[in-house]
Scaffold this motif. Structure first.
Motif, PDB file in Angstrom:
ATOM      1  N   SER A  67       9.436   7.067   0.058  1.00 51.12           N
ATOM      2  CA  SER A  67       8.320   7.506  -0.788  1.00 51.12           C
ATOM      3  C   SER A  67       7.009   7.518  -0.023  1.00 51.12           C
ATOM      4  CB  SER A  67       8.164   6.577  -2.002  1.00 51.12           C
ATOM      5  OG  SER A  67       9.359   6.453  -2.718  1.00 51.12           O
ATOM      6  N   ARG A  68       6.044   8.242  -0.586  1.00 53.34           N
ATOM      7  CA  ARG A  68       4.668   8.183  -0.126  1.00 53.34           C
ATOM      8  C   ARG A  68       3.846   7.528  -1.235  1.00 53.34           C
ATOM      9  NH1 ARG A  68       0.960  12.591   2.981  1.00 53.34           N
ATOM     10  NH2 ARG A  68      -0.965  11.393   2.899  1.00 53.34           N
ATOM     11  N   PHE A  69       2.905   6.663  -0.849  1.00 54.56           N
ATOM     12  CA  PHE A  69       2.146   5.888  -1.821  1.00 54.56           C
ATOM     13  C   PHE A  69       0.664   6.267  -1.786  1.00 54.56           C
ATOM     14  CE2 PHE A  69       5.878   3.563  -0.533  1.00 54.56           C
ATOM     15  CZ  PHE A  69       6.399   3.077  -1.727  1.00 54.56           C
ATOM     16  N   ASP A  70      -0.015   5.968  -2.888  1.00 54.06           N
ATOM     17  CA  ASP A  70      -1.452   6.239  -2.947  1.00 54.06           C
ATOM     18  C   ASP A  70      -2.241   5.247  -2.105  1.00 54.06           C
ATOM     19  OD1 ASP A  70      -1.226   8.390  -4.823  1.00 54.06           O
ATOM     20  OD2 ASP A  70      -0.861   6.908  -6.392  1.00 54.06           O
TER      21      ASP A  70
ATOM     22  N   ALA B  61       9.661  -2.653   4.350  1.00 50.92           N
ATOM     23  CA  ALA B  61       8.547  -1.711   4.213  1.00 50.92           C
ATOM     24  C   ALA B  61       8.906  -0.357   4.811  1.00 50.92           C
ATOM     25  CB  ALA B  61       7.298  -2.276   4.881  1.00 50.92           C
ATOM     26  N   ARG B  62       9.553  -0.356   5.969  1.00 54.55           N
ATOM     27  CA  ARG B  62       9.944   0.909   6.613  1.00 54.55           C
ATOM     28  C   ARG B  62      10.882   1.719   5.724  1.00 54.55           C
ATOM     29  NH1 ARG B  62      10.008  -1.817  11.825  1.00 54.55           N
ATOM     30  NH2 ARG B  62      12.176  -2.379  11.434  1.00 54.55           N
ATOM     31  N   GLN B  63      11.822   1.027   5.084  1.00 57.92           N
ATOM     32  CA  GLN B  63      12.746   1.724   4.188  1.00 57.92           C
ATOM     33  C   GLN B  63      11.996   2.402   3.049  1.00 57.92           C
ATOM     34  OE1 GLN B  63      15.546  -1.246   2.900  1.00 57.92           O
ATOM     35  NE2 GLN B  63      16.801  -1.077   4.746  1.00 57.92           N
ATOM     36  N   LYS B  64      11.030   1.696   2.485  1.00 50.75           N
ATOM     37  CA  LYS B  64      10.268   2.247   1.370  1.00 50.75           C
ATOM     38  C   LYS B  64       9.362   3.391   1.839  1.00 50.75           C
ATOM     39  CE  LYS B  64      10.468  -2.066  -1.225  1.00 50.75           C
ATOM     40  NZ  LYS B  64      11.479  -1.561  -2.176  1.00 50.75           N
ATOM     41  N   LEU B  65       8.858   3.279   3.093  1.00 48.74           N
ATOM     42  CA  LEU B  65       8.037   4.351   3.643  1.00 48.74           C
ATOM     43  C   LEU B  65       8.853   5.622   3.826  1.00 48.74           C
ATOM     44  CD1 LEU B  65       5.958   2.425   6.343  1.00 48.74           C
ATOM     45  CD2 LEU B  65       5.024   3.629   4.363  1.00 48.74           C
ATOM     46  N   GLU B  66      10.119   5.459   4.181  1.00 46.59           N
ATOM     47  CA  GLU B  66      10.991   6.614   4.373  1.00 46.59           C
ATOM     48  C   GLU B  66      11.361   7.265   3.049  1.00 46.59           C
ATOM     49  OE1 GLU B  66      14.268   5.038   6.529  1.00 46.59           O
ATOM     50  OE2 GLU B  66      13.148   4.809   8.406  1.00 46.59           O
TER      51      GLU B  66
ATOM     52  N   MET C 252      -0.856   7.334 -12.751  1.00 44.06           N
ATOM     53  CA  MET C 252      -0.650   5.960 -12.300  1.00 44.06           C
ATOM     54  C   MET C 252      -0.722   5.887 -10.772  1.00 44.06           C
ATOM     55  SD  MET C 252      -0.080   4.256 -15.123  1.00 44.06           S
ATOM     56  CE  MET C 252       0.951   2.826 -14.898  1.00 44.06           C
ATOM     57  N   THR C 253      -1.318   4.829 -10.255  1.00 46.10           N
ATOM     58  CA  THR C 253      -1.490   4.657  -8.820  1.00 46.10           C
ATOM     59  C   THR C 253      -0.308   3.905  -8.230  1.00 46.10           C
ATOM     60  OG1 THR C 253      -3.890   4.568  -9.081  1.00 46.10           O
ATOM     61  CG2 THR C 253      -2.984   3.735  -7.014  1.00 46.10           C
ATOM     62  N   THR C 254       0.314   4.500  -7.217  1.00 41.58           N
ATOM     63  CA  THR C 254       1.443   3.842  -6.549  1.00 41.58           C
ATOM     64  C   THR C 254       0.946   3.086  -5.330  1.00 41.58           C
ATOM     65  OG1 THR C 254       1.904   5.819  -5.227  1.00 41.58           O
ATOM     66  CG2 THR C 254       3.066   5.584  -7.329  1.00 41.58           C
ATOM     67  N   LEU C 255       1.555   1.925  -5.064  1.00 40.55           N
ATOM     68  CA  LEU C 255       1.084   1.074  -3.972  1.00 40.55           C
ATOM     69  C   LEU C 255       2.267   0.368  -3.320  1.00 40.55           C
ATOM     70  CD1 LEU C 255      -2.019  -1.116  -3.782  1.00 40.55           C
ATOM     71  CD2 LEU C 255       0.174  -2.276  -3.524  1.00 40.55           C
ATOM     72  N   LEU C 256       2.247   0.304  -1.998  1.00 34.12           N
ATOM     73  CA  LEU C 256       3.238  -0.478  -1.254  1.00 34.12           C
ATOM     74  C   LEU C 256       2.594  -1.794  -0.848  1.00 34.12           C
ATOM     75  CD1 LEU C 256       5.944  -0.880   0.144  1.00 34.12           C
ATOM     76  CD2 LEU C 256       5.044   0.357   2.134  1.00 34.12           C
ATOM     77  N   LEU C 257       3.156  -2.903  -1.319  1.00 34.53           N
ATOM     78  CA  LEU C 257       2.650  -4.248  -1.044  1.00 34.53           C
ATOM     79  C   LEU C 257       3.618  -4.960  -0.119  1.00 34.53           C
ATOM     80  CD1 LEU C 257       0.823  -6.746  -1.661  1.00 34.53           C
ATOM     81  CD2 LEU C 257       2.284  -7.150  -3.671  1.00 34.53           C
ATOM     82  N   VAL C 258       3.105  -5.468   1.013  1.00 37.36           N
ATOM     83  CA  VAL C 258       3.961  -6.143   1.985  1.00 37.36           C
ATOM     84  C   VAL C 258       3.387  -7.518   2.313  1.00 37.36           C
ATOM     85  CG1 VAL C 258       5.099  -5.990   4.229  1.00 37.36           C
ATOM     86  CG2 VAL C 258       4.524  -3.887   2.991  1.00 37.36           C
ATOM     87  N   ASP C 259       4.185  -8.560   2.049  1.00 37.79           N
ATOM     88  CA  ASP C 259       3.777  -9.938   2.362  1.00 37.79           C
ATOM     89  C   ASP C 259       5.041 -10.782   2.479  1.00 37.79           C
ATOM     90  OD1 ASP C 259       2.795 -12.800   1.873  1.00 37.79           O
ATOM     91  OD2 ASP C 259       0.910 -11.695   1.945  1.00 37.79           O
ATOM     92  N   ASP C 260       5.078 -11.678   3.458  1.00 42.32           N
ATOM     93  CA  ASP C 260       6.296 -12.460   3.691  1.00 42.32           C
ATOM     94  C   ASP C 260       6.328 -13.782   2.932  1.00 42.32           C
ATOM     95  OD1 ASP C 260       4.238 -13.465   5.331  1.00 42.32           O
ATOM     96  OD2 ASP C 260       5.670 -14.338   6.728  1.00 42.32           O
ATOM     97  N   HIS C 261       5.314 -14.064   2.119  1.00 37.49           N
ATOM     98  CA  HIS C 261       5.322 -15.268   1.289  1.00 37.49           C
ATOM     99  C   HIS C 261       5.778 -14.892  -0.120  1.00 37.49           C
ATOM    100  CE1 HIS C 261       2.596 -16.381   4.582  1.00 37.49           C
ATOM    101  NE2 HIS C 261       3.054 -17.607   4.373  1.00 37.49           N
ATOM    102  N   PRO C 262       6.990 -15.307  -0.519  1.00 42.54           N
ATOM    103  CA  PRO C 262       7.569 -14.845  -1.783  1.00 42.54           C
ATOM    104  C   PRO C 262       6.681 -15.082  -3.006  1.00 42.54           C
ATOM    105  CG  PRO C 262       9.218 -15.982  -0.469  1.00 42.54           C
ATOM    106  CD  PRO C 262       7.911 -16.186   0.231  1.00 42.54           C
TER     107      PRO C 262
ATOM    108  N   ALA D 115       5.557  -1.171  -5.266  1.00 43.50           N
ATOM    109  CA  ALA D 115       6.798  -1.378  -4.525  1.00 43.50           C
ATOM    110  C   ALA D 115       6.538  -2.548  -3.576  1.00 43.50           C
ATOM    111  CB  ALA D 115       7.181  -0.125  -3.752  1.00 43.50           C
ATOM    112  N   ALA D 116       7.291  -3.631  -3.710  1.00 42.16           N
ATOM    113  CA  ALA D 116       7.038  -4.838  -2.930  1.00 42.16           C
ATOM    114  C   ALA D 116       8.062  -4.976  -1.804  1.00 42.16           C
ATOM    115  CB  ALA D 116       7.077  -6.072  -3.827  1.00 42.16           C
ATOM    116  N   ALA D 117       7.594  -5.437  -0.653  1.00 39.77           N
ATOM    117  CA  ALA D 117       8.470  -5.669   0.494  1.00 39.77           C
ATOM    118  C   ALA D 117       8.096  -6.996   1.140  1.00 39.77           C
ATOM    119  CB  ALA D 117       8.344  -4.534   1.503  1.00 39.77           C
TER     120      ALA D 117
END
Length: 210
Positions: free
Chosen positions: A44-47, A37-42, A1-11, A29-31
């Motif tokens: 985990s590492r994402f694809d 986003a920084r917390q999630k970067l610390e 499974m591919t992991t992804l960090l998604l960051v956007d300020d529009h809910p 993982a949504a931020a």
């Protein structure tokens, strides 16, 4: 499974995009901002990393830089509704893997991310056509080449001429080796050369180097 960090300020956009990606098999993982986003970067590492450009406090440029400092080979795709031409050079210099418009369909979004993770540069077709038209409209003169080289590319050229290796250049310019590799590739293309020695010779002939 591919992991992804998604960051956007529009809910609503964040939730909708997360839902689309998860339906296509991504673990998302949504931020809503750069602090999350920084917390999630610390943690985990994402694809892959999908960032909105216009974030509050810390924008997409800075978040991209922070991510690449932590993971120099990170696959980062910028998702924006802004005029891409205004930011293209800066984003490419930073080391992003692609740009996608927020109006992209779910299939286009997933396809773009997949291609980026395969090492392909992803751009909206209309924007790519504009770049191609602009490139072909330029005359192939030394003055045109001078205008096309960025400040960072000139700095890299100077360090190449001094015998600097990629890791040395990266340390001297406070950037990742991935950024340096991209800049060198860009220099080769713009100067129509295929080696460091040719690049130095061509740059000297153009007056970049003494």
């Amino acid at each position: 499974m591919t992991t992804l960090l998604l960051v956007d300020d529009h809910p609503m956009f964040l939730a909708g995009t997360q839902m689309i990606l998860e339906k296509h098999g991504f673990i998302v993982a949504a931020a809503a901002n750069a602090a999350e986003a920084r917390q999630k970067l610390e943690q985990s590492r994402f694809d892959a990393y999908l960032y909105d450009l216009n974030l509050p406090e810390v924008n997409g440029f800075e978040l991209t830089g922070m991510t690449l400092d932590r993971h120099p080979d990170a696959c980062i795709v910028i998702l924006t509704g802004e005029v891409l031409a205004e930011h293209f050079d800066r984003l490419m210099e930073l080391g992003v893997s692609g740009l996608l418009d927020k109006s992209s369909t779910g299939d286009q979004l997933v396809t773009g991310l997949t291609l980026a993770m395969e090492g392909r540069v992803v751009l909206p077709l209309e924007f790519a056509r504009q770049l191609r038209t602009k490139s072909f409209s330029r005359t192939n003169t030394d003055d045109a080449i001078r205008r096309r080289l960025t400040e960072n590319e000139r700095k890299v050229l100077e360090l190449i001429a001094e015998g600097g290796k990629n890791k040395d250049i990266a340390a001297a310019l406070f950037m990742s080796q991935r950024n340096v590799e991209y800049l060198i590739s860009s220099i080769f293309e713009k100067l129509a050369v295929s080696s460091r020695q040719e690049a130095v010779a061509r740059a000297t002939a153009l007056g970049y180097l003494s």
